[in-house]
Design a protein around this motif. Structure first.
Motif, PDB file in Angstrom:
ATOM      1  N   HIS A 152       1.001  -0.980   0.166  1.00 23.27           N
ATOM      2  CA  HIS A 152      -0.002   0.243   0.082  1.00 23.27           C
ATOM      3  C   HIS A 152       0.435   1.308  -0.344  1.00 23.27           C
ATOM      4  CE1 HIS A 152      -4.668   0.434   0.880  1.00 23.27           C
ATOM      5  NE2 HIS A 152      -4.060   1.221   1.034  1.00 23.27           N
ATOM      6  N   HIS A 153       0.314   1.967  -0.295  1.00 22.95           N
ATOM      7  CA  HIS A 153       1.053   3.857  -0.247  1.00 22.95           C
ATOM      8  C   HIS A 153       2.580   3.687  -0.421  1.00 22.95           C
ATOM      9  CE1 HIS A 153      -2.227   5.347   0.928  1.00 22.95           C
ATOM     10  NE2 HIS A 153      -2.899   5.176   2.310  1.00 22.95           N
ATOM     11  N   ASN A 213      -1.837  -1.692  -4.245  1.00 26.74           N
ATOM     12  CA  ASN A 213      -3.665  -0.998  -3.965  1.00 26.74           C
ATOM     13  C   ASN A 213      -3.100   0.460  -5.151  1.00 26.74           C
ATOM     14  OD1 ASN A 213      -5.570  -0.022  -1.924  1.00 26.74           O
ATOM     15  ND2 ASN A 213      -4.280   1.700  -2.400  1.00 26.74           N
ATOM     16  N   GLU A 214      -4.472   0.131  -5.569  1.00 27.08           N
ATOM     17  CA  GLU A 214      -4.592   1.660  -6.529  1.00 27.08           C
ATOM     18  C   GLU A 214      -3.691   1.925  -7.255  1.00 27.08           C
ATOM     19  OE1 GLU A 214      -6.356   4.029  -3.876  1.00 27.08           O
ATOM     20  OE2 GLU A 214      -8.151   3.143  -3.214  1.00 27.08           O
ATOM     21  N   TRP A 251      -8.612   3.094 -10.126  1.00 29.63           N
ATOM     22  CA  TRP A 251     -10.210   2.683  -9.836  1.00 29.63           C
ATOM     23  C   TRP A 251     -10.309   2.133 -10.549  1.00 29.63           C
ATOM     24  CZ3 TRP A 251      -6.915   7.465  -8.072  1.00 29.63           C
ATOM     25  CH2 TRP A 251      -6.817   6.984  -7.402  1.00 29.63           C
ATOM     26  N   HIS A 272     -12.006  -0.492  -5.826  1.00 30.30           N
ATOM     27  CA  HIS A 272     -13.189   0.083  -4.997  1.00 30.30           C
ATOM     28  C   HIS A 272     -13.661   1.218  -5.354  1.00 30.30           C
ATOM     29  CE1 HIS A 272      -8.174  -0.409  -3.224  1.00 30.30           C
ATOM     30  NE2 HIS A 272      -9.428  -1.206  -3.110  1.00 30.30           N
ATOM     31  N   TYR A 274     -16.012   4.123  -3.803  1.00 32.13           N
ATOM     32  CA  TYR A 274     -16.085   6.023  -2.967  1.00 32.13           C
ATOM     33  C   TYR A 274     -17.189   6.517  -3.979  1.00 32.13           C
ATOM     34  CZ  TYR A 274     -12.457   4.180   0.259  1.00 32.13           C
ATOM     35  OH  TYR A 274     -11.015   3.117   1.154  1.00 32.13           O
ATOM     36  N   HIS A 281     -16.247  11.034   1.305  1.00 27.97           N
ATOM     37  CA  HIS A 281     -15.120  11.522   1.715  1.00 27.97           C
ATOM     38  C   HIS A 281     -15.722  12.841   3.224  1.00 27.97           C
ATOM     39  CE1 HIS A 281     -12.795   9.050   0.010  1.00 27.97           C
ATOM     40  NE2 HIS A 281     -11.724   8.932   0.677  1.00 27.97           N
ATOM     41  N   TRP A 286      -7.632  16.809   5.215  1.00 28.39           N
ATOM     42  CA  TRP A 286      -6.804  16.788   4.501  1.00 28.39           C
ATOM     43  C   TRP A 286      -7.715  16.407   2.448  1.00 28.39           C
ATOM     44  CZ3 TRP A 286      -8.264  12.323   1.261  1.00 28.39           C
ATOM     45  CH2 TRP A 286      -8.866  10.703   2.034  1.00 28.39           C
ATOM     46  N   GLU A 326     -12.413  -2.149  -1.422  1.00 29.39           N
ATOM     47  CA  GLU A 326     -12.485  -0.397  -0.146  1.00 29.39           C
ATOM     48  C   GLU A 326     -13.997  -0.058  -0.741  1.00 29.39           C
ATOM     49  OE1 GLU A 326      -9.201   2.167   0.550  1.00 29.39           O
ATOM     50  OE2 GLU A 326      -8.096   0.678   0.071  1.00 29.39           O
ATOM     51  N   TRP A 359     -14.134   0.034   4.086  1.00 36.29           N
ATOM     52  CA  TRP A 359     -12.433   0.729   4.561  1.00 36.29           C
ATOM     53  C   TRP A 359     -12.879   1.446   5.614  1.00 36.29           C
ATOM     54  CZ3 TRP A 359      -7.133   0.844   3.261  1.00 36.29           C
ATOM     55  CH2 TRP A 359      -6.220   2.020   3.653  1.00 36.29           C
ATOM     56  N   PHE A 365     -12.679   5.905   8.748  1.00 34.03           N
ATOM     57  CA  PHE A 365     -13.879   5.747   7.960  1.00 34.03           C
ATOM     58  C   PHE A 365     -14.480   4.697   9.022  1.00 34.03           C
ATOM     59  CE2 PHE A 365     -13.671   7.849   3.626  1.00 34.03           C
ATOM     60  CZ  PHE A 365     -12.360   7.933   3.594  1.00 34.03           C
TER      61      PHE A 365
HETATM   62  C1  GLC Z   1      -7.952   5.024  -0.671  1.00 29.53           C
HETATM   63  C2  GLC Z   1      -6.764   4.533  -0.556  1.00 29.53           C
HETATM   64  C3  GLC Z   1      -6.607   4.489   1.083  1.00 29.53           C
HETATM   65  C4  GLC Z   1      -7.324   5.538   2.079  1.00 29.53           C
HETATM   66  C5  GLC Z   1      -8.969   5.405   1.298  1.00 29.53           C
HETATM   67  C6  GLC Z   1      -9.853   6.583   1.986  1.00 29.53           C
HETATM   68  O1  GLC Z   1      -8.761   4.342  -1.602  1.00 29.53           O
HETATM   69  O2  GLC Z   1      -6.903   2.785  -0.405  1.00 29.53           O
HETATM   70  O3  GLC Z   1      -5.734   4.394   1.684  1.00 29.53           O
HETATM   71  O4  GLC Z   1      -6.964   6.275   3.359  1.00 29.53           O
HETATM   72  O5  GLC Z   1      -8.742   5.258   0.386  1.00 29.53           O
HETATM   73  O6  GLC Z   1      -9.839   8.218   1.136  1.00 29.53           O
END
Ligand code: GLC
Length: 386
Positions: A152-153, A213-214, A251, A272, A274, A281, A286, A326, A359, A365
């Protein structure tokens, strides 16, 4: 913050021998050697040609594996922080108990390996950090949950401006170090060679590796497809039969450009969701600008369903499973809206046959607040209740 106890290696080895039915564990006790963090034995990563062919699967076996991941949760803000505990979530036995008690079937463990390995060849991963990951692996498996262990990251690999920054140029997180840019891909593969070797004896029914990851930003589709294929070949040298998880690029938008090695039938794709960022978010400091409070309205719901439809189409066309590793909504969101979001996603994913991992367990979250030792209202039920 509490410091979790360090791993009891004897317990872990005993578990490995007793609990794993996989052929590797049964006939290769020598595989346990790697668990000791033998820094001298860093495996070579640059011989992709020598990867063995991946054994065939029975019809439906990979899909069954993806389905068996069931309802999962991400152990976010823990080992993927630049340093352990820097982002406020401890790797404590209590959190693994919480996960098991609410009915989690799979833990996705995000790990920032890149900040714990030598900058130059042979890119040795710090044995002390490996032991922290061992501990998390052990905690998960002892409680009979499945595990998806990832990378990750790796900020420099992404070439990513860290979330929320105004200037979109690359920079590292606080406490992170950079390496010679020309070495990035080699280092990525070399870290995987070590991770794969260390955990090769873990049962393949319960432990999956997710190669990244991503991928996004500097990891364009063509760059990522090549790096992913090379990395899979590296992992296959020590883990020919393990089910591996490959992320979608950028994504969902570049899912159509994802290319997977034809000859490897043991792959599951992680996408993922979101949707929408403005909703999921909201209130996160941030973010730039910080999204204001908003309800879980019809527009947001439609966007979620749209993404799931694209995923379902992809599955049909490619005959490979997708796992939604996620999705999640920030803790600053109104509790009723959060719970509605969680339940809506769960039902929508499950009715389309997708397994998922929320997540996250205890971060921004969260389902559970480790400081107050209580669940956020409605979330436990929405995700794991009847
Ligand atoms: C992202 C990441 C995760 C992050 C989350 C929320 O896609 O994988 O590290 O904290 O989504 O933004």
């Amino acid at each position: 913050m509490r410091t979790p106890p360090s791993i009891d290696r004897r317990t872990f080895s005993t578990w490995l021998l007793a609990g794993s039915a996989g052929p590797l564990a049964a006939c290769d006790p020598g595989g346990l050697k790697g668990m000791g963090g033998d820094a001298a034995a860093v495996p070579e990563a640059n011989e992709a040609e020598s990867a063995p062919p991946v054994p065939a699967v029975k019809p439906g076996e990979t899909l069954a594996m993806a389905k068996s991941l069931g309802r999962g949760i991400n152990f976010g803000n823990a080992l993927e922080a630049p340093r352990e505990n820097a982002w406020g979530v401890p790797i404590s036995p209590e959190l693994f108990d919480v996960a098991r008690d609410i009915g989690v079937q799979t833990i996705r463990l995000p790990v920032r390996w890149s900040n714990h390995a030598l900058a130059k060849a042979p890119y040795t991963i710090d044995p002390a950090f490996f032991e922290r990951v061992d501990f998390a692996v052990e905690q998960t498996l002892q409680r009979k949950m499945k595990l998806v262990l990832n990378m990750h990251h790796y900020r420099q690999l992404d070439g990513q401006a860290t979330d929320g920054r105004k200037d979109k140029s690359f920079h590292l997180d606080k406490d992170e170090f950079a390496v010679e840019p020309a070495l990035l891909h080699e280092r990525f593969k070399a870290m995987w060679a070590q991770i794969a070797e260390r955990y090769k004896s873990l049962p393949r029914e319960t432990v999956l590796f997710q190669i990244y990851n991503e991928p996004n930003y500097a990891l364009t589709p063509s760059i990522w497809n090549e790096l992913a294929a090379d990395t899979l070949a590296v992992i296959r040298r020590s883990n020919p039969e393990r089910f591996l998880v490959v992320p979608s690029i950028n994504w969902l938008p570049s899912l159509a450009k994802l290319q997977l090695p034809e000859a490897d039938p043991r792959l599951i794709v992680d996408v993922h969701n979101y949707q929408t960022i403005a909703f999921t978010h909201q209130q996160l400091q941030w973010m730039d600008p910080v999204p204001p409070a908003m309800p879980f309205d019809r527009k947001v719901q439609d966007k979620i369903l749209e993404e799931l439809d694209v995923m379902a189409e992809w599955v049909k066309a490619h005959r490979r499973p997708i796992w939604i590793g996620e999705f999640g909504v920030s803790i600053g969101t109104d509790p009723k809206e959060r719970a509605a979001y969680a339940r809506f996603n769960r039902d929508a994913m499950e009715s389309r046959g997708f397994s998922w991992a929320y997540w996250d367990l205890a971060g921004e979250f969260a389902v559970y607040d480790p400081k107050a030792r209580r669940f956020y209202p409605g979330m436990r039920d929405a995700l794991f209740g009847a």
